[in-house]
Design an enzyme around this catalytic site. Structure first.
Site, short mmCIF file in Angstrom:
data_model
loop_
_atom_site.label_atom_id
_atom_site.label_comp_id
_atom_site.label_asym_id
_atom_site.label_seq_id
_atom_site.Cartn_x
_atom_site.Cartn_y
_atom_site.Cartn_z
N HIS A 20 -5.89 9.72 0.98
CA HIS A 20 -5.62 8.83 2.10
C HIS A 20 -6.21 9.31 3.42
O HIS A 20 -5.49 9.44 4.43
CB HIS A 20 -4.12 8.58 2.24
CG HIS A 20 -3.78 7.28 2.92
ND1 HIS A 20 -3.76 7.13 4.29
CD2 HIS A 20 -3.46 6.07 2.41
CE1 HIS A 20 -3.43 5.90 4.58
NE2 HIS A 20 -3.24 5.22 3.47
N TYR B 187 -6.63 2.59 6.14
CA TYR B 187 -6.94 2.13 7.50
C TYR B 187 -8.06 1.07 7.51
O TYR B 187 -8.59 0.74 8.56
CB TYR B 187 -7.35 3.30 8.40
CG TYR B 187 -6.54 4.55 8.19
CD1 TYR B 187 -5.27 4.68 8.76
CD2 TYR B 187 -7.01 5.58 7.38
CE1 TYR B 187 -4.50 5.82 8.54
CE2 TYR B 187 -6.25 6.72 7.15
CZ TYR B 187 -5.00 6.83 7.74
OH TYR B 187 -4.24 7.96 7.50
N ASP C 48 0.82 -1.21 0.00
CA ASP C 48 0.00 0.00 0.00
C ASP C 48 0.85 1.27 0.00
O ASP C 48 2.03 1.25 0.36
CB ASP C 48 -0.87 0.05 1.27
CG ASP C 48 -2.00 -0.94 1.24
OD1 ASP C 48 -1.96 -1.89 0.43
OD2 ASP C 48 -2.94 -0.79 2.05
N ASP C 49 0.17 2.34 -0.34
CA ASP C 49 0.65 3.73 -0.16
C ASP C 49 1.65 4.21 -1.19
O ASP C 49 2.18 5.29 -1.07
CB ASP C 49 1.23 3.96 1.25
CG ASP C 49 0.18 3.78 2.35
OD1 ASP C 49 -1.01 3.65 2.03
OD2 ASP C 49 0.57 3.77 3.54
N HIS D 92 -5.99 3.55 -3.99
CA HIS D 92 -5.96 3.68 -2.52
C HIS D 92 -6.41 5.09 -2.13
O HIS D 92 -5.84 5.70 -1.24
CB HIS D 92 -4.54 3.37 -2.04
CG HIS D 92 -4.40 3.08 -0.58
ND1 HIS D 92 -5.29 2.32 0.15
CD2 HIS D 92 -3.43 3.44 0.31
CE1 HIS D 92 -4.87 2.25 1.41
NE2 HIS D 92 -3.75 2.93 1.54
N HIS E 155 3.37 -2.57 3.25
CA HIS E 155 3.46 -1.24 2.64
C HIS E 155 4.78 -0.97 1.92
O HIS E 155 5.83 -1.48 2.32
CB HIS E 155 3.32 -0.17 3.74
CG HIS E 155 1.97 -0.12 4.37
ND1 HIS E 155 1.55 -1.04 5.30
CD2 HIS E 155 0.94 0.73 4.19
CE1 HIS E 155 0.32 -0.75 5.67
NE2 HIS E 155 -0.09 0.32 5.01
ZN LIG Z 1 -2.59 3.28 3.30
#
Ligand SMILES: [Zn+2]
Ligand SMILES: *[C@@H]1O[C@H](CO)[C@@H](O)[C@H](O)[C@H]1NC(C)=O
Ligand SMILES: *[C@@H]1O[C@H](CO)[C@@H](O)[C@H](O)[C@H]1NC(C)=O
Ligand SMILES: *[C@@H]1O[C@H](CO)[C@@H](O)[C@H](O)[C@H]1NC(C)=O
Length: 471
Positions: free
Chosen positions: A230, A267, A176-177, A226, A331
């Site tokens: 965020h 989250y 992620d991210d 995503h 991540h």
């Molecule tokens: Zn995230």
């Protein structure tokens, strides 16, 4: 019984270090990018050698050669993206997305579903403070994942979240991210390992680091959204939820050329209102069943995160995943989470029979709306086919229109077909209706994160038990 969610006390300690806490994301200003470019020009004038070795950041292939992290994370201006931003096609990066009067078509799209969105009030704040929220935890009417990891919606017509895998002994590999500006060495490593993963890209990061985002697709990873900025999605208005999803999907379309059909809520914060809007936009909600909590490495220590990884690995060795495979939250957030990813990939491969992107494990061979991007199904993957056939990523300088499988007129249920969840559904495009609530993942086993190992996010007891908030 209504109880108050007492998360506020934790807000300082747990949330500040959470994945995606705003200050953890690098905010890149285009002004900074152009002044950096200007100083490069000056430097080049004074040193021919510097000019000769200056990195080219004009296309994916040359950008992928840069492996010095500081150099990688130096902002640059990429003309196709600069043009889109100048044309006002996108919201401000890293700000909560909203509808713009300058884009009546997007507003009209929102309005076509505005009347049928489940009537659920926004909860808490976009930064994740749920302290003032009164929530009926006993019945969990909104299927609020943050409350007790509910993934089977209560509202009619909604698909269940994908949180584990039908294929046993499988580690669903997700990061992620991203795109992280300094991910070249990590992506090189994945390439050496012939390992593909599902990458959940933040829209604002895609505009900040467009060539890094293109690399994800070029390398054969599966790309999902995503959100735009965020934030905690259940805190946002309907308009904001829509815009966060719409513009992240659009950023990926404009920069990579593909229309994604999957997303992961930051989250894990999703409820039926948010699910409805996502499904209407043709996006399947992907959660996870195991959490490494790698994003908390600064507060939890590396040893703790390694312990979390090891616990999942032990499960792989001792038969915990004999019925269903797991989707694991990890991540590409920073150098620490990336080095953990590299440290553990060989161990994951040892402990689990299969390590695959989520879409591959779900036999979703055409994850995007566009044709020309074909991924292996699970049988092909396990027989050794790890490559995908794909068209080159493209960045357009004009506003590409999004294909949204939105169909209006039905009341009380979502009539959009979410192709992601059903390989069969992708072949008959155009009908726009008949989205069943089946969900492709028949498994309904219990799936929780690493219970017990982490206490940082465990908050006050409500009704039957404590709430674990997964960040
Ligand atoms: Zn995230
Ligand atoms: C959506 O519906 C609500 C409730 O009717 C209304 O207040 C709001 O203005 C609508 N939003 C848009 C963008 O039309
Ligand atoms: C990527 O990783 C680097 C190194 O840890 C970090 O400084 C940066 O903030 C990360 N984020 C983005 C968006 O690239
Ligand atoms: C994908 O295909 C494999 C067989 O190769 C099967 O075991 C698995 O259940 C399929 N997954 C889904 C989600 O249908």
């Amino acid at each position: 019984m209504h109880s108050s969610l007492a998360l506020a006390v934790l807000a300082g300690a747990a949330f500040a270090s959470a994945c995606g806490d705003e200050k953890h994301f690098q905010r890149v200003r285009r002004a900074a990018a152009s002044s950096a470019a200007a100083s490069r020009t000056v430097a080049a004038g004074t040193s021919a050698a510097a000019a000769a070795t200056a990195p080219s950041r004009t296309d994916e292939a040359s950008n992928a050669q840069i492996t010095n992290a500081a150099e990688e994370c130096t902002p640059y201006s990429y003309p196709p993206v600069a043009a889109l931003q100048a044309a006002g096609v996108f919201p401000e990066i890293w700000e909560i997305a909203n509808l713009s009067t300058a884009q009546p078509d997007v507003t009209a799209l929102f309005q076509s579903l505005n009347g049928s969105i489940p009537n659920i009030a926004p909860k808490g704040t976009p930064a994740g403070d749920f302290s003032g929220v009164n929530y009926d935890g006993a019945t969990d009417p909104d299927c609020w994942w943050t409350y007790e990891q509910c993934h089977t919606p209560k509202a009619k017509g909604l698909q269940s979240d994908v949180y584990n895998l039908a294929t046993p002994e499988t580690w669903g590999l997700t990061y992620d991210d991203g795109p992280n500006c300094s991910h070249n060495a990590f992506y090189d490593y994945l390439q050496d390992q012939k390992q593909k993963a599902t990458m959940f890209y933040i829209g604002s990061n895609v505009l900040d680091w467009p060539l890094e985002a293109q690399r994800g697709l070029t390398d054969g990873h599966e790309i999902c959204a995503h959100t735009w900025s965020h934030r905690y999605m259940t805190a946002l208005t309907n308009e904001q939820v829509f815009a966060e999803l719409y513009y992240s999907k659009k950023a990926i379309k404009d920069v990579l050329g593909v229309t994604v059909q999957c997303w992961r809520p930051p989250y894990g914060d999703v409820d039926d209102r948010v699910r409805y809007i996502a499904q209407s936009l043709g996006m399947q909600t992907i959660i996870w069943s195991d959490n490494t909590f790698d994003y908390n490495i600064a507060t939890l220590s590396r040893a703790t995160i390694e312990g979390n990884y090891n616990e999942i690995l032990n499960g792989g060795k001792n038969g915990s995943y004999a019925v269903n495979g797991t989707i694991v939250l990890t991540h590409e957030l920073n150098a620490d989470t990336i080095s953990l990813a590299e440290e553990f990939l060989p161990k994951i491969k040892e402990a689990f029979k299969y390590v695959a992107p989520v879409g591959v494990a779900m036999n979703n061979t055409e994850p995007y709306v566009e044709s020309g991007y074909t991924y292996p199904n699970f049988a092909q993957w396990t027989a050794g086919t790890t490559s995908i056939s794909l068209a080159a990523p493209t960045a357009v300088s004009t506003d590409a229109s999004l294909s949204i499988p939105l169909s209006t007129g039905q009341t009380g249920s979502v009539s959009a077909t979410v192709a992601y969840a059903s390989a069969a559904a992708t072949s008959s495009s155009g009908s726009g209706s008949g989205g069943s609530s089946g969900g492709s993942n028949g498994a309904r086993g219990t799936a929780q994160g690493i219970v017990g190992a982490i206490t940082a996010a465990v908050v006050g007891a409500i009704g039957a038990g404590a709430i674990t908030v997964m960040l």
